[in-house]
Write an enzyme that holds these catalytic residues in place. Structure first.
Site, PDB file in Angstrom:
ATOM      1  CE  LYS A  74      -3.759   2.357   2.273  1.00 59.38           C
ATOM      2  NZ  LYS A  74      -3.583   3.085   3.552  1.00 59.38           N
ATOM      3  CB  ALA A 114      -8.610   7.803   4.116  1.00 56.73           C
ATOM      4  CB  THR A 147      -9.777   5.890  12.619  1.00 54.83           C
ATOM      5  OG1 THR A 147      -8.452   6.109  12.144  1.00 54.83           O
ATOM      6  CG2 THR A 147     -10.004   6.722  13.866  1.00 54.83           C
TER       7      THR A 147
END
Lengths: 264, 264, 264, 264
Positions: free
Chosen positions: B98, B185, B208
């Site tokens: 990545k 993201a 997250t």
């Protein structure tokens, strides 16, 4: 266990299904099966009239598996809704009722005043009332005060598939309700159903988005998963929003690394 | 069967997970398990530096179950990214990568020019490159042209949880890509992941939103369901949007019904 | 006084206009007049080619009143843009340039890599470069670093009229730019132009929304007012957002008033 | 000439102002002046109570310049609203009335049922009624049917500054109303006011966004310009939305140009 409680019943599923717009009763039954729904709404008036797609509809439902939720679709006033409700109870034997009072056949939006009046009368007649309503927090409190079992605010115009256009108001409805909030009308895809559950709605009702999908049965399964995702996320407690980015770990003082393959 | 194909591998799951921000490696492992993810990304630099939450991280992953996707987090330029990539390959033995080129530690946004340059070099060095990128359709085409295995456009700033703020651009990226589009993201809740799949993205990467949920394991399961819902809806073919409402069956000519309980 | 400063010039107006798509040069001139614009962009290539609506265009503009901003519309690569820029300077005598590098005639989106390369070369050749660009904060910083006079990020695809679809990214571009940010492409109505100014953009460029309005001259005046409204609001400092309602004065302890007309 | 007609009066301005939340009556007067407003609403109850910012308020307004619109802020029921309306008429001598029925001092949202009831009674008592209301198309039709002079649906919770959160419903209210639609509550910046006019609202009412701006007078001028922009755009007829980009002129068959400065 996480159960949905409405009046004196409990349910595992938080996805309710409508039965209109199916081209084929077998497809409808398969979609119901795939959705995991336990509550199914039926337009008693269309059944009685033998409207397109409604002939044999009641008979085709296995009522040992589903809680039938007759609705008053077609009622333009409180009076008409009360009469259709009585008809529904007489025909189906259940006192559960999805109350719809829709004066205008063009926009198909619920009448707040007529809905509150009909709800008051039907609760007094012993019905378990689940009213379809505009996304109006004050009206929601009034419907709760007269004894409704849920409130069912709309996400966007019925059958439009435009999704969650009333989010800010739904959040207020959810915040002040102590009865279940079931979002009804306008959802087009499972992500929108998930979002309803994430913001604290107790359930959603879906019809057109499944009936008019290219593959209704697969879409029913998709909505099932979306509702489960949204509910699980609500219970899991979402991360706090940040206005800006946040790195996965502190970057301060991080030295430049040597290159392992290229000698310096 | 509906499989995600990246380079020469196939996957059942369309949810990839990051490994940062967990307070506890056991929680991380349980979240991975609950998510059904098959691809897991790790910051090689943080592992090498022993950053908070990264000590023992690689050893704690059962690499017989997960495809490891090392990332170049911390690289501010194409040169740094290339060097971190080589380090990652040396440390992990995999050529999957990545690619992250992020010049500014405040906004943490990817550099389009540096990313394209690093991608070109790393493809030439035999890496299987999955580049993190701005939601830019032209850049996506260029990354595809130099041989990347996927593109990974952002939904909103990393770690912000602000959700799908770049929908219009992601739709264009999806429309013109022939390699998988993995949205990476900014996703905060499963409904946003579902929406990515519904608009045609092939997969999403989440970190997250799971690591910082009140209950990360339950949230991992929620994202799993959300991704499955979105993919199933994409395959099922959504209903057409309507500007206005649409009744469940024609209303024209519907007579007023008699009241079954109240004699006229 | 609140002036827009670009390179070594200052302007009262924060609305720039394009000259394409007009059916009639008189209408175009009247719209320019009504808009209050001081900067006008022209496709040199279309003028040279005598494309529809471009014959006599340059001659029809009163260049004592407008700052001419030739653009490189039609350039698909940095090389083509550089050559069109030189042509533009030769034909018009100005070194100001709206740089456009657009590889794909279908989506008409700018190439970040080619734009940066062309900008670098053109700045070195003495041009005052105003680059059209994706709404990418990192690229904006790079264009600023190579000496561009402004950045011109897009609001939505050019000519689409879809409005401010890239707000979150534009906010980041504005936050980190020390050169003027001119939002270019996709605005459909004045409220969207006002919103750009409110979030801190220095100016906007509008073409299709005026040229294709039913009444272009009136729409030009509308955009003028919208831009002035947005700029004034930015300078006036908006109220803080509140998650909930706020009464116009404290309600606690307010007694019930007597009824002045009906005796108790 | 484009005039706003309400009941038997006409107005040039389509911006109405509230008078609460100002720290200083001189600032309020200057903001009124800058706004160009011709209709000003005042809470009679707060004036009577001498609430903060309301002492001397009525006297400070030059009623030869402004049409006074007393409101029933503080009324929690139809009965209270009717009594406050009578008080307002007795105190001010005008029969114009902004009707507010707000049962809950926390969310400050209007009661649809109480508002309709009070409106019916007040119209019968000879008032010119402008009711504050939820963005509910059915209720709007009912308020029109009982003889209200306008409807005043909310954009978002009063005093929140969250903007146009109810766009889809406002569009339906506008579509079916034959009396003026005045958007009231929640607007934070002029772009949002402009958007209301663009979608066909006849006017907006603003208070907090001006009173709480850093520079209220400048913000009042900004809203004036925003409202004028939105109205002009509505009259000018916006361009059609396109799903994709559209070039300024056809590109097909465009030859590559020679480079004017670099000999081949």
């Amino acid at each position: 266990m996480d159960l949905l409680r409405i009046a004196d019943q409990t349910f595992d599923s938080r996805l309710m299904l409508g039965t209109g717009k199916y081209t084929d009763l077998d497809v409808m039954r398969a979609a119901l099966e795939a959705s995991g729904a336990q509550i199914v709404t039926v337009s008693i008036r269309r059944v009685e009239l033998g409207a397109a797609g409604h002939v044999g509809l009641l008979e085709s439902l296995d009522l040992s598996r589903y809680t039938l939720l007759p609705n008053t679709a077609g009622a333009r006033s409180a009076d008409e809704a009360v009469r259709l409700a009585r008809l529904a109870r007489a025909v189906t034997g259940t006192a559960w009722l999805k109350l719809e009072v829709i004066p205008d056949p063009h926009h198909l939006l619920p009448d707040p005043v007529g809905t509150l009046e009909a709800a008051r009368r039907l609760v007094n007649e012993g019905f378990t009332v689940l009213p379809y309503m505009p996304p109006d927090p004050v009206l929601a409190a009034q419907l709760e005060a007269v004894g409704c079992a849920t409130v069912m605010p709309l996400a966007s115009p019925i059958g439009s598939g435009r999704g969650l256009l009333t989010r800010a108001q739904l959040e207020l409805v959810v915040e002040r309700s102590r009865i279940p909030v079931v979002v009804d009308a306008g959802l087009g895809v499972p992500s929108e159903a998930a979002a309803c559950l994430e913001l604290g709605a107790s359930a959603v009702l879906v019809n057109t988005a499944i009936a008019e999908a290219r593959d209704p049965v697969r879409m029913a399964a998709a909505f099932r998963a979306g509702v489960e995702a949204g509910r699980a996320a609500f219970l899991a407690g979402r991360m706090a929003l940040r206005p800006h980015a946040s790195a996965s770990s502190p970057l301060a003082g991080v030295p430049t690394l040597p290159d392992p393959e290229v000698p310096v």
